[in-house]
Scaffold this motif. Structure first.
Motif, PDB file in Angstrom:
ATOM      1  N   SER A 244       6.240  12.863  -3.089  1.00  0.00           N
ATOM      2  CA  SER A 244       4.808  13.215  -3.109  1.00  0.00           C
ATOM      3  C   SER A 244       3.958  12.045  -2.623  1.00  0.00           C
ATOM      4  N   ALA A 245       4.369  11.416  -1.529  1.00  0.00           N
ATOM      5  CA  ALA A 245       3.662  10.240  -1.028  1.00  0.00           C
ATOM      6  C   ALA A 245       2.550  10.640  -0.064  1.00  0.00           C
ATOM      7  N   SER A 246       1.441   9.911  -0.132  1.00  0.00           N
ATOM      8  CA  SER A 246       0.329  10.166   0.778  1.00  0.00           C
ATOM      9  C   SER A 246      -0.487   8.892   0.947  1.00  0.00           C
ATOM     10  N   ILE A 247      -1.278   8.853   2.000  1.00  0.00           N
ATOM     11  CA  ILE A 247      -2.175   7.728   2.267  1.00  0.00           C
ATOM     12  C   ILE A 247      -3.603   8.180   1.992  1.00  0.00           C
ATOM     13  N   LYS A 248      -4.323   7.395   1.191  1.00  0.00           N
ATOM     14  CA  LYS A 248      -5.701   7.743   0.855  1.00  0.00           C
ATOM     15  C   LYS A 248      -6.596   6.519   0.975  1.00  0.00           C
ATOM     16  N   GLU A 249      -7.864   6.772   1.268  1.00  0.00           N
ATOM     17  CA  GLU A 249      -8.868   5.712   1.280  1.00  0.00           C
ATOM     18  C   GLU A 249      -9.529   5.659  -0.095  1.00  0.00           C
ATOM     19  N   ILE A 250      -9.388   4.545  -0.785  1.00  0.00           N
ATOM     20  CA  ILE A 250      -9.965   4.391  -2.122  1.00  0.00           C
ATOM     21  C   ILE A 250     -10.821   3.128  -2.132  1.00  0.00           C
ATOM     22  N   GLY A 251     -12.127   3.318  -2.292  1.00  0.00           N
ATOM     23  CA  GLY A 251     -13.035   2.172  -2.326  1.00  0.00           C
ATOM     24  C   GLY A 251     -12.999   1.343  -1.063  1.00  0.00           C
ATOM     25  N   GLY A 252     -12.762   1.996   0.062  1.00  0.00           N
ATOM     26  CA  GLY A 252     -12.716   1.282   1.331  1.00  0.00           C
ATOM     27  C   GLY A 252     -11.361   0.686   1.655  1.00  0.00           C
ATOM     28  N   ASP A 253     -10.396   0.803   0.736  1.00  0.00           N
ATOM     29  CA  ASP A 253      -9.049   0.268   0.961  1.00  0.00           C
ATOM     30  C   ASP A 253      -8.074   1.405   1.251  1.00  0.00           C
TER      31      ASP A 253
END
Length: 545
Positions: A244-253
């Motif tokens: 269940s891996a994914s790439i997300k933008e969190i707080g600009g990171d």
């Protein structure tokens, strides 16, 4: 004897009071000689017989068998399943020794000082059954520790061991812990790891080979693991159990969000900062895994086909044989050689060492690295900081001298002493390090510890170095302090007001602010000249801590 799965997944149903009852141990009972923990232990790369604890090696000695079972109950209650199994390996070797050297011994209660001493001597000369090489220092300690624990813990709990075990700890320390040959082996092993990861160009070449393979959609499993371990510092067992891996933008990171069953009995979601290499590797492994996931119904990314009686079914890649079946053949395929033109002997864990060492060298704080590496304690992380410490050790005489930029409670006093007598001046690096070790000066991950046991000063312990009179730090550690300050201030923003944790964080914050301010002021003051006339802010009446 097979019984149903426990809903709460407790490994053993022992509460301390049912010593005479035949309580459950996994899918079996205490009286059984095989304890099956399938369904109770969730480790993605382990199943079947690997989740069983077998006592067949000691079945012919009932008294000894009973004690070994209680020892396993103790280890399962106080630690992890794999820790218990590793401890059992040490017991297996002891039983083998008894069968060869003293077959008349039926139980641990018959062990004497001389017999235990003979066993420790046997370990020092023993060889591995698989390689034929002498046992490593780690293996010797593991085997000795298991028997020491059985005797000492068994004496307290009444397992059937000798009444007098006062000699055990001293004998263990004398023959095993302080054994010079074991220390030399451990030091040699550490030097080998250091040598492997000191060559930054080599690590870069390895990553480049991995990225080239991903570009060509070749060796996807191995190449992806190399990228993830070098860039994130993950264990291979963590990498293999990612789903269940994914790439997300969190707080600009940019963050990698994934689930894993490695870190706790229940699957947990984990987030790690992801660079472009990680993002690309994740895309490639997901593309590779998609058809295998559909065929097998498994959620994992690191899937492969393995031959068994049913053909070539899809399953989770094996963690136990990863280096043998994946990494080393990959290294050989690409003919990756070191500066001595020898094929490199890397394991997946070597990349974890490299990640920690280069992160610390690059300025990341020990706390941040500990979190990234999923360590429960910072003590586990300090094991990986040898490369950074070596950089400081190699130029120690330039780090600590009368005109040096140093900060700490007694920094000015130490400078004055160095003006009068500098034992490091004019010495070679080897001579400096010999003097440093003789003076018991330790290079830590964030400074220098001048504590000497002969002065009868109590060490305040881990975590309070910053305010200790025996602690010094230098500009080499400035980025480490800044990184830690940022983390402390972030935690302060969410800490409960007026609580003990907030007070602790504020104390650490004050220490860090003072140290950073003092180091930067000295560096600014010195410019191109020395700072021998510099007066710290503490001397000027400015409260540093």
């Amino acid at each position: 004897m097979e019984i149903g799965k426990a809903k709460d997944l407790k490994l053993v149903d022992f509460d301390g009071s049912n010593t005479e009852q035949n309580f459950r141990c996994g899918n079996n009972y205490f009286s059984d000689n095989v304890w099956d923990f399938n369904g109770y232990v969730r480790i993605g790369h382990l199943s079947g017989s690997r989740l069983k604890i077998k006592f067949n090696f000691v079945e012919n000695k009932p008294e000894m068998l009973h004690v070994v079972k209680w020892y396993m109950v103790h280890k399962l209650l106080t630690g992890k399943f794999l820790t218990a199994k590793r401890s059992l390996d040490g017991v297996v070797r002891f039983v083998k020794f008894i069968e060869e050297a003293a077959p008349e011994i039926e139980g641990f209660s018959e062990i004497t000082y001389d017999l235990l001493k003979s066993y420790f001597m046997y370990l020092l000369d023993a060889k591995s059954e698989t390689t034929g090489e002498p046992l490593s220092g780690v293996a010797i300690k593991k085997c000795a520790l298991a028997i020491k624990e059985i005797l000492l813990k068994g004496n307290v709990k009444g397992w059937g061991v000798p009444d007098d075990v006062r000699y055990v700890q001293n004998l263990y320390e004398e023959m095993i812990i302080f054994n010079k040959s074991i220390k030399r082996d451990s030091k040699k092993a550490e030097e080998i790891v250091k040598e492997k990861i000191e060559d930054e160009d080599l690590i870069d070449r390895i990553v480049k080979f991995a990225m080239d393979d991903l570009d060509k959609s070749e060796n996807i499993l191995t190449a992806s693991s190399v990228v993830l371990s070098t860039q994130l510092g993950l264990r291979i067992s963590e990498i293999i159990t990612i789903y269940s891996a994914s790439i997300k933008e969190i707080g600009g990171d940019t963050m990698l969000i994934y689930s894993t069953g490695k870190l706790s009995p229940e699957p947990v979601e984990v987030s790690k900062p992801a660079n472009q290499l990680v993002v690309y590797a994740l895309d490639k492994i997901k593309e590779y895994a998609a058809p295998l996931q559909k065929e097998s119904g498994l959620p994992y990314l690191f899937l492969s086909r393995t031959r068994n009686k049913k053909g070539y079914p899809v399953g989770l890649a094996s963690h136990a044989n990863w280096n043998k079946n994946h990494l080393r053949p990959w290294i050989k395929q690409h003919n990756i050689r070191d500066k001595n033109d020898e094929l490199i002997d890397f394991t997946s864990h070597t990349f974890r060492h490299a990640f920690a060492s280069y992160s610390l060298k690059g300025g990341a704080s020990i706390e941040v690295i500990s979190q990234l590496m999923n360590h429960k304690s910072i003590r586990g992380t300090t094991h990986y900081t040898h490369l950074f410490r070596k950089v400081v050790e190699s130029k120690f005489s330039s780090v600590l001298h009368e005109n040096a930029v140093i900060a700490g409670v007694k920094a000015l006093e130490i400078k004055e002493k160095l003006k009068q007598h500098n034992p490091f001046k004019g010495k070679t690096i080897d001579q400096v390090n010999k003097i440093r070790r003789a003076m018991k000066i330790q290079v830590l991950s964030h400074g220098l510890c001048l504590h000497h046991p002969m002065r009868n000063e109590a060490c305040a312990g881990d975590g309070v170095c910053l305010g200790c009179q025996n602690f010094l730090t230098t500009p080499e550690f400035l980025e480490v302090h800044k990184g830690r300050l940022e983390k402390v201030q972030n935690e302060l923003s969410t800490a409960s007001s007026n609580g003990p944790y907030e007070a602790k964080l504020k104390t650490i914050e004050n220490y860090l602010l003072g140290i950073i301010r003092d180091l930067e002021s000295q560096m600014d003051y010195r410019g191109n000249n020395d700072n021998s006339e510099y007066v710290s802010q503490d001397e000027l009446g400015v409260r540093i801590v």
